[in-house]
Design an enzyme around this catalytic site. Structure first.
Site, PDB file in Angstrom:
ATOM      1  N   HIS A  55     -25.097 -15.539  -1.740  1.00  0.00           N
ATOM      2  CA  HIS A  55     -24.464 -15.958  -0.485  1.00  0.00           C
ATOM      3  C   HIS A  55     -25.226 -17.047   0.258  1.00  0.00           C
ATOM      4  CE1 HIS A  55     -22.565 -12.195  -1.525  1.00  0.00           C
ATOM      5  NE2 HIS A  55     -21.520 -12.654  -0.889  1.00  0.00           N
TER       6      HIS A  55
ATOM      7  N   GLY B  28     -13.482 -14.988   1.783  1.00  0.00           N
ATOM      8  CA  GLY B  28     -14.913 -15.281   1.921  1.00  0.00           C
ATOM      9  C   GLY B  28     -15.127 -16.437   2.883  1.00  0.00           C
TER      10      GLY B  28
ATOM     11  N   ILE C 239     -15.692 -22.269  -1.328  1.00  0.00           N
ATOM     12  CA  ILE C 239     -16.828 -22.989  -1.923  1.00  0.00           C
ATOM     13  C   ILE C 239     -16.557 -23.215  -3.407  1.00  0.00           C
ATOM     14  CG2 ILE C 239     -18.522 -22.105  -0.254  1.00  0.00           C
ATOM     15  CD1 ILE C 239     -19.646 -20.397  -2.620  1.00  0.00           C
ATOM     16  N   ASP C 240     -15.654 -22.404  -3.995  1.00  0.00           N
ATOM     17  CA  ASP C 240     -15.418 -22.491  -5.438  1.00  0.00           C
ATOM     18  C   ASP C 240     -14.609 -23.745  -5.839  1.00  0.00           C
ATOM     19  OD1 ASP C 240     -16.732 -20.130  -5.575  1.00  0.00           O
ATOM     20  OD2 ASP C 240     -15.070 -18.941  -6.353  1.00  0.00           O
TER      21      ASP C 240
ATOM     22  N   ARG D  36     -16.061 -17.895  -9.337  1.00  0.00           N
ATOM     23  CA  ARG D  36     -15.389 -16.712  -9.914  1.00  0.00           C
ATOM     24  C   ARG D  36     -14.510 -17.070 -11.101  1.00  0.00           C
ATOM     25  NH1 ARG D  36     -13.758 -11.529  -8.662  1.00  0.00           N
ATOM     26  NH2 ARG D  36     -15.311 -11.459  -7.021  1.00  0.00           N
TER      27      ARG D  36
ATOM     28  N   MET E  89     -22.335 -19.304  -7.608  1.00  0.00           N
ATOM     29  CA  MET E  89     -20.996 -18.729  -7.461  1.00  0.00           C
ATOM     30  C   MET E  89     -19.975 -19.532  -8.269  1.00  0.00           C
ATOM     31  SD  MET E  89     -20.654 -17.133  -3.656  1.00  0.00           S
ATOM     32  CE  MET E  89     -21.382 -15.536  -3.310  1.00  0.00           C
TER      33      MET E  89
ATOM     34  N   ARG F  82     -23.085 -19.835   0.698  1.00  0.00           N
ATOM     35  CA  ARG F  82     -21.963 -19.764   1.652  1.00  0.00           C
ATOM     36  C   ARG F  82     -22.415 -19.849   3.109  1.00  0.00           C
ATOM     37  NH1 ARG F  82     -18.254 -15.314  -0.579  1.00  0.00           N
ATOM     38  NH2 ARG F  82     -18.460 -14.425   1.477  1.00  0.00           N
TER      39      ARG F  82
HETATM   40  O1  F6P Z   1     -14.357 -17.138  -3.481  1.00  0.00           O
HETATM   41  C1  F6P Z   1     -15.583 -17.536  -3.068  1.00  0.00           C
HETATM   42  C2  F6P Z   1     -16.642 -16.580  -3.527  1.00  0.00           C
HETATM   43  O2  F6P Z   1     -17.834 -17.103  -3.017  1.00  0.00           O
HETATM   44  C3  F6P Z   1     -16.713 -16.344  -5.049  1.00  0.00           C
HETATM   45  O3  F6P Z   1     -17.386 -17.340  -5.727  1.00  0.00           O
HETATM   46  C4  F6P Z   1     -17.390 -15.011  -5.106  1.00  0.00           C
HETATM   47  O4  F6P Z   1     -17.080 -14.320  -6.309  1.00  0.00           O
HETATM   48  C5  F6P Z   1     -16.850 -14.298  -3.939  1.00  0.00           C
HETATM   49  O5  F6P Z   1     -16.496 -15.272  -2.996  1.00  0.00           O
HETATM   50  C6  F6P Z   1     -17.821 -13.292  -3.378  1.00  0.00           C
HETATM   51  O6  F6P Z   1     -17.450 -12.923  -2.121  1.00  0.00           O
HETATM   52  P1  F6P Z   1     -17.969 -11.637  -1.321  1.00  0.00           P
HETATM   53  O7  F6P Z   1     -19.357 -11.350  -1.760  1.00  0.00           O
HETATM   54  O8  F6P Z   1     -17.886 -12.042   0.110  1.00  0.00           O
HETATM   55  O9  F6P Z   1     -17.040 -10.523  -1.647  1.00  0.00           O
END
Ligand code: F6P
Length: 345
Positions: A275, A14, A129-130, A174, A172, A278
């Site tokens: 997002h 990501g 970002i996590d 995970r 966000m 991000r």
């Molecule tokens: O790992 C960073 C992150 O932003 C997580 O928090 C989130 O679950 C994941 O990426 C989502 O990424 P994408 O939508 O790009 O698959």
């Protein structure tokens, strides 16, 4: 010391604010040292498909404040499909790449660590970002995301108060609730729910009721996307898995909001930040951290110190074994979460 004439750089997983400052720092430091830099497009995919662009001073000019990554990214895992890892190794020879700097999170750096064990000269830079990568106090991207989430909580506060509503903000996170915890503390959230602790719905509703009974007829609940209800799996958007086996998370905020409203009778609205956390320009902290990481990564390459990841320890930039960093998640410090909890209600 090892002779390095040509260096490859890639961004995987990501995206996040701060990637471009790292690419800029790497390119400038390497060129100053007489090392040519090739940008590998779209993470490990670019090394499998030979999708490469040379990087010079012009290509990295003006990118410091830009979000995203000028190199593009992907979630390609070269160890998943037979033959791809071999093709990647072959292409390293074809391109005459003496070393690679891989900028990424647990998945991208996991691949880097495996390649390092096979003799590839690779250095990692921790991004997410996590903020859930171990062996570093902070990853770049996190600070920007926390500020975006904090501002969103501030905005939700004023409208929650006007309408006497419960506002649920899904952020966000995970595997770890760093964004929820830090943005929750900074934004003064009333409840912060994270993947590290199962959601206790009874306790959340009781707390909201108590706030109402003492005259506070609005509440802000921050929930990380990976937070789970007691004895329930994570709420997902779909069951399709990416190359690294991750499903698409999202939806816990709406599930939680509906339950809070049904149980308390208080009007509840849900905002999913997604997002937005991000995208856009990196904070000053992330620009500085990204720049320091990029410089250190090149210095490790020049010193022949491969198989390492750059890391922030206190205020010092250090190097740690990739294997150590990629193999373990950094969950929220219980002391910090306890602070978020003190303000519950
Ligand atoms: O790992 C960073 C992150 O932003 C997580 O928090 C989130 O679950 C994941 O990426 C989502 O990424 P994408 O939508 O790009 O698959």
């Amino acid at each position: 010391m090892t002779t390095v004439r040509q260096l490859g750089v890639l961004t995987g997983g990501g995206d996040c604010p701060g990637l471009n400052p790292v690419i800029r720092a790497i390119t400038r430091r390497a060129l100053n040292a007489g090392v040519a830099v090739l940008g590998i497009r779209n993470g490990w995919k670019g090394l499998i498909e030979l999708d490469i662009i040379p990087l010079d001073l012009k290509s990295v000019s003006g990118i410091l404040p830009r979000g995203g990554t000028i190199l593009g990214t992907s979630r390609t895992n070269p160890f998943r499909k037979p033959g791809e890892a071999e093709r990647l190794l072959q292409n390293l020879q074809t391109l005459k790449l003496d070393a690679i700097i891989a900028i990424g999170g647990e998945d991208t750096l996991g691949v880097a660590s495996k390649l390092a064990k096979q003799g590839v000269r690779v250095v990692g830079v921790p991004k997410t970002i996590d903020n859930d990568l171990s062996s570093t106090d902070y990853t770049f991207g996190f600070d920007t995301a926390v500020n975006i989430a904090m501002e969103a909580i501030d905005r939700l506060h004023t409208t929650a108060e006007s309408h006497h509503r419960i506002m649920v903000a899904e952020v966000m996170g995970r595997h770890a609730g760093w964004i929820a915890t830090c943005a929750g503390i900074a934004g003064g959230a009333d409840v912060v729910l994270i993947p590290e602790e199962p959601i206790d719905l009874d306790a959340v509703c009781e707390l909201i009721r108590q706030r109402h009974s003492r005259g506070k007829d609005f509440s802000i609940v921050v929930v990380a996307e990976g937070a789970q209800f007691k004895n329930q799996p994570a709420v997902v958007q779909g069951h399709v898995k990416d190359d690294f086996g991750h499903v698409r998370l999202g939806g816990v905020g709406h599930a939680l909001g509906a339950m809070i409203e049904a149980r308390t009778g208080f009007e509840t609205r849900v905002t999913v930040l997604g997002h937005l956390q991000r995208g856009g320009s990196p904070s000053a902290f992330d620009r500085i951290l990204g720049t320091r990481f990029g410089i250190k990564a090149v210095d490790l390459v020049l010193a022949g110190d491969f198989g390492k990841m750059v890391s922030l320890q206190g205020n010092q930039i250090r190097a740690v074994p990739l294997e150590e960093a990629a193999g373990k998640l950094k969950i929220v410090d219980p002391e910090l979460y306890a602070i978020a909890k003190i303000f519950f209600g």
